[in-house]
Write a protein that holds these residues in place. Structure first.
Motif, PDB file in Angstrom:
ATOM      1  N   LEU A   1     -15.892  98.922  64.335  1.00 21.61           N
ATOM      2  CA  LEU A   1     -15.851  97.682  64.852  1.00 21.61           C
ATOM      3  C   LEU A   1     -16.405  96.730  64.270  1.00 21.61           C
ATOM      4  O   LEU A   1     -16.671  95.424  64.662  1.00 21.61           O
ATOM      5  CB  LEU A   1     -17.723  98.254  65.252  1.00 21.61           C
ATOM      6  CG  LEU A   1     -17.983  99.416  66.360  1.00 21.61           C
ATOM      7  CD1 LEU A   1     -19.467  99.687  66.542  1.00 21.61           C
ATOM      8  CD2 LEU A   1     -17.831  98.730  67.695  1.00 21.61           C
ATOM      9  N   THR A   2     -15.872  96.773  62.695  1.00 18.97           N
ATOM     10  CA  THR A   2     -16.881  96.026  61.815  1.00 18.97           C
ATOM     11  C   THR A   2     -15.249  95.844  61.308  1.00 18.97           C
ATOM     12  O   THR A   2     -14.813  94.416  60.605  1.00 18.97           O
ATOM     13  CB  THR A   2     -17.760  96.109  60.848  1.00 18.97           C
ATOM     14  OG1 THR A   2     -16.614  97.301  59.909  1.00 18.97           O
ATOM     15  CG2 THR A   2     -19.230  96.853  61.492  1.00 18.97           C
ATOM     16  N   GLY A   3     -14.393  96.646  60.887  1.00 21.90           N
ATOM     17  CA  GLY A   3     -12.670  96.851  59.849  1.00 21.90           C
ATOM     18  C   GLY A   3     -13.070  97.282  58.784  1.00 21.90           C
ATOM     19  O   GLY A   3     -12.326  97.594  57.839  1.00 21.90           O
ATOM     20  N   LYS A   4     -14.783  97.874  58.753  1.00 20.44           N
ATOM     21  CA  LYS A   4     -15.067  97.968  56.997  1.00 20.44           C
ATOM     22  C   LYS A   4     -14.316  99.959  56.953  1.00 20.44           C
ATOM     23  O   LYS A   4     -14.500 100.696  57.613  1.00 20.44           O
ATOM     24  CB  LYS A   4     -16.111  97.643  56.661  1.00 20.44           C
ATOM     25  CG  LYS A   4     -16.480  96.750  56.649  1.00 20.44           C
ATOM     26  CD  LYS A   4     -17.883  96.428  56.064  1.00 20.44           C
ATOM     27  CE  LYS A   4     -18.791  95.241  55.756  1.00 20.44           C
ATOM     28  NZ  LYS A   4     -19.586  94.683  55.652  1.00 20.44           N
ATOM     29  N   GLN A   5     -13.737 100.089  56.233  1.00 22.65           N
ATOM     30  CA  GLN A   5     -13.220 101.342  55.870  1.00 22.65           C
ATOM     31  C   GLN A   5     -14.217 102.034  53.899  1.00 22.65           C
ATOM     32  O   GLN A   5     -14.777 101.695  53.682  1.00 22.65           O
ATOM     33  CB  GLN A   5     -11.834 101.498  55.439  1.00 22.65           C
ATOM     34  CG  GLN A   5     -10.731 101.069  56.377  1.00 22.65           C
ATOM     35  CD  GLN A   5      -9.206 101.124  55.497  1.00 22.65           C
ATOM     36  OE1 GLN A   5      -8.986 100.605  53.839  1.00 22.65           O
ATOM     37  NE2 GLN A   5      -8.705 101.009  56.443  1.00 22.65           N
ATOM     38  N   LEU A   6     -14.100 102.632  54.099  1.00 29.25           N
ATOM     39  CA  LEU A   6     -15.151 103.898  53.739  1.00 29.25           C
ATOM     40  C   LEU A   6     -16.256 103.393  53.376  1.00 29.25           C
ATOM     41  O   LEU A   6     -16.796 104.052  51.941  1.00 29.25           O
ATOM     42  CB  LEU A   6     -14.243 103.787  52.106  1.00 29.25           C
ATOM     43  CG  LEU A   6     -12.787 104.561  52.073  1.00 29.25           C
ATOM     44  CD1 LEU A   6     -12.342 104.171  51.320  1.00 29.25           C
ATOM     45  CD2 LEU A   6     -12.500 106.316  52.993  1.00 29.25           C
ATOM     46  N   VAL A   7     -16.806 103.437  54.234  1.00 28.03           N
ATOM     47  CA  VAL A   7     -18.034 103.159  54.494  1.00 28.03           C
ATOM     48  C   VAL A   7     -19.710 103.911  53.674  1.00 28.03           C
ATOM     49  O   VAL A   7     -20.490 103.793  53.086  1.00 28.03           O
ATOM     50  CB  VAL A   7     -19.249 102.628  55.950  1.00 28.03           C
ATOM     51  CG1 VAL A   7     -20.341 102.218  55.556  1.00 28.03           C
ATOM     52  CG2 VAL A   7     -18.334 100.701  55.843  1.00 28.03           C
TER      53      VAL A   7
ATOM     54  N   GLU B   1     -20.403  90.680  72.020  1.00 26.18           N
ATOM     55  CA  GLU B   1     -21.058  91.675  72.770  1.00 26.18           C
ATOM     56  C   GLU B   1     -20.315  92.621  73.318  1.00 26.18           C
ATOM     57  O   GLU B   1     -20.031  94.115  73.621  1.00 26.18           O
ATOM     58  CB  GLU B   1     -22.877  91.035  73.049  1.00 26.18           C
ATOM     59  CG  GLU B   1     -23.457  93.036  73.938  1.00 26.18           C
ATOM     60  CD  GLU B   1     -24.693  92.096  74.692  1.00 26.18           C
ATOM     61  OE1 GLU B   1     -25.594  93.026  75.015  1.00 26.18           O
ATOM     62  OE2 GLU B   1     -24.660  91.119  74.552  1.00 26.18           O
ATOM     63  N   SER B   2     -19.867  92.116  74.967  1.00 23.46           N
ATOM     64  CA  SER B   2     -18.667  92.608  75.482  1.00 23.46           C
ATOM     65  C   SER B   2     -17.430  93.611  75.048  1.00 23.46           C
ATOM     66  O   SER B   2     -17.419  94.859  74.484  1.00 23.46           O
ATOM     67  CB  SER B   2     -19.037  91.979  76.805  1.00 23.46           C
ATOM     68  OG  SER B   2     -17.703  90.560  76.380  1.00 23.46           O
ATOM     69  N   GLU B   3     -16.816  92.773  73.894  1.00 27.46           N
ATOM     70  CA  GLU B   3     -16.238  92.961  73.624  1.00 27.46           C
ATOM     71  C   GLU B   3     -16.803  94.243  72.412  1.00 27.46           C
ATOM     72  O   GLU B   3     -16.029  94.937  72.094  1.00 27.46           O
ATOM     73  CB  GLU B   3     -15.630  92.005  72.476  1.00 27.46           C
ATOM     74  CG  GLU B   3     -14.644  91.051  73.030  1.00 27.46           C
ATOM     75  CD  GLU B   3     -14.862  89.736  72.480  1.00 27.46           C
ATOM     76  OE1 GLU B   3     -13.760  88.796  72.902  1.00 27.46           O
ATOM     77  OE2 GLU B   3     -15.268  89.506  71.248  1.00 27.46           O
ATOM     78  N   ALA B   4     -17.277  94.241  71.995  1.00 22.50           N
ATOM     79  CA  ALA B   4     -18.448  95.182  70.383  1.00 22.50           C
ATOM     80  C   ALA B   4     -18.094  96.332  71.682  1.00 22.50           C
ATOM     81  O   ALA B   4     -17.581  97.408  71.085  1.00 22.50           O
ATOM     82  CB  ALA B   4     -18.999  94.479  69.792  1.00 22.50           C
ATOM     83  N   ALA B   5     -18.910  96.728  72.718  1.00 22.37           N
ATOM     84  CA  ALA B   5     -19.415  98.000  73.546  1.00 22.37           C
ATOM     85  C   ALA B   5     -17.950  97.964  74.457  1.00 22.37           C
ATOM     86  O   ALA B   5     -18.293  99.128  74.345  1.00 22.37           O
ATOM     87  CB  ALA B   5     -20.206  97.198  74.248  1.00 22.37           C
ATOM     88  N   ALA B   6     -17.435  97.412  74.230  1.00 23.22           N
ATOM     89  CA  ALA B   6     -15.663  97.706  75.058  1.00 23.22           C
ATOM     90  C   ALA B   6     -14.682  98.468  73.651  1.00 23.22           C
ATOM     91  O   ALA B   6     -14.116  99.747  74.338  1.00 23.22           O
ATOM     92  CB  ALA B   6     -14.825  96.692  75.662  1.00 23.22           C
TER      93      ALA B   6
ATOM     94  N   ARG C   1     -23.312  87.980  67.522  1.00 23.91           N
ATOM     95  CA  ARG C   1     -22.645  89.072  66.936  1.00 23.91           C
ATOM     96  C   ARG C   1     -24.083  90.211  66.479  1.00 23.91           C
ATOM     97  O   ARG C   1     -24.433  90.599  65.929  1.00 23.91           O
ATOM     98  CB  ARG C   1     -21.261  89.063  65.838  1.00 23.91           C
ATOM     99  CG  ARG C   1     -20.292  87.526  65.514  1.00 23.91           C
ATOM    100  CD  ARG C   1     -19.666  87.587  64.654  1.00 23.91           C
ATOM    101  NE  ARG C   1     -19.914  88.365  63.720  1.00 23.91           N
ATOM    102  CZ  ARG C   1     -19.492  88.832  62.249  1.00 23.91           C
ATOM    103  NH1 ARG C   1     -19.031  87.321  62.080  1.00 23.91           N
ATOM    104  NH2 ARG C   1     -19.493  88.750  61.372  1.00 23.91           N
ATOM    105  N   ASP C   2     -23.019  91.286  66.918  1.00 24.45           N
ATOM    106  CA  ASP C   2     -23.854  92.450  66.631  1.00 24.45           C
ATOM    107  C   ASP C   2     -23.978  93.171  65.446  1.00 24.45           C
ATOM    108  O   ASP C   2     -22.801  93.418  64.955  1.00 24.45           O
ATOM    109  CB  ASP C   2     -23.348  94.223  67.815  1.00 24.45           C
ATOM    110  CG  ASP C   2     -24.132  93.287  68.977  1.00 24.45           C
ATOM    111  OD1 ASP C   2     -24.738  92.630  69.663  1.00 24.45           O
ATOM    112  OD2 ASP C   2     -22.929  94.680  70.452  1.00 24.45           O
ATOM    113  N   GLU C   3     -24.716  93.602  64.817  1.00 25.94           N
ATOM    114  CA  GLU C   3     -25.283  93.989  63.203  1.00 25.94           C
ATOM    115  C   GLU C   3     -24.753  95.384  63.709  1.00 25.94           C
ATOM    116  O   GLU C   3     -24.962  96.100  65.093  1.00 25.94           O
ATOM    117  CB  GLU C   3     -26.758  93.748  63.193  1.00 25.94           C
ATOM    118  CG  GLU C   3     -27.431  92.321  62.735  1.00 25.94           C
ATOM    119  CD  GLU C   3     -28.435  92.433  62.780  1.00 25.94           C
ATOM    120  OE1 GLU C   3     -29.539  93.822  62.565  1.00 25.94           O
ATOM    121  OE2 GLU C   3     -28.845  91.314  61.750  1.00 25.94           O
TER     122      GLU C   3
END
Length: 154
Positions: A140-146, A104-109, A11-13
């Motif tokens: 990319l991460t699903g995190k909100q209000l970062v 990686e390919s899913e994150a890039a897409a 997984r990508d950071e």
């Protein structure tokens, strides 16, 4: 915003970095650089990073004084999404915010799809680099209000 491939994971950071706003040489550049150094949040330019892939949303011509004046007065200006590679992550004002969903390919897409759907008319405080970075982080991460959490922590 930045993403970086982890060597021990599939997984990508995902990182968010703040940079000084770009401005034309002279007083405007001095003001923006000083505001950045003094940690005035509103004068930070945010971007997301990945495997040292940087995704950035900014005015098409950020050093043009007329574009800067139009943007600062609240008018929409033409924006552009940039994607580029870095050798290293910034050492200052760069925060790890999570791992990208999928490989990686899913994150890039996902980032590519997000960028294709992003409206490129920039309006400071309403549709700018902060909104872009937050939206891409959430995609990319699903995190909100970062960004809001980072602002409160600093």
């Amino acid at each position: 915003m930045m993403a970086r491939r982890m060597s021990c994971s599939c997984r990508d950071e995902v990182y968010v970095a703040a940079m000084p706003l770009r401005a034309s040489k002279g007083p405007a550049k001095l003001v923006f650089s000083t505001a950045y150094s003094l940690n005035f949040w509103e004068f930070h330019h945010f971007m997301a990073e990945g495997e040292a892939v940087v995704y950035d949303f900014q005015p098409r011509d950020p050093e043009n004084i007329w574009v800067a004046l139009a943007a600062l007065s609240g008018r929409k200006v033409d924006g552009v999404i940039l994607e580029r590679k870095l050798q290293l992550l910034p050492t200052r004002k760069c925060w790890f915010v999570g791992y990208a969903k999928g490989n990686e390919s899913e994150a890039a897409a996902a980032a590519s799809k997000f960028n294709k759907n992003w409206e490129t008319h920039l309006r400071i405080g309403h549709h700018d680099c902060r909104n872009y970075s937050q939206g891409l982080v959430e995609c990319l991460t699903g995190k909100q209000l970062v960004l809001e959490h980072l602002r409160q922590a600093l």
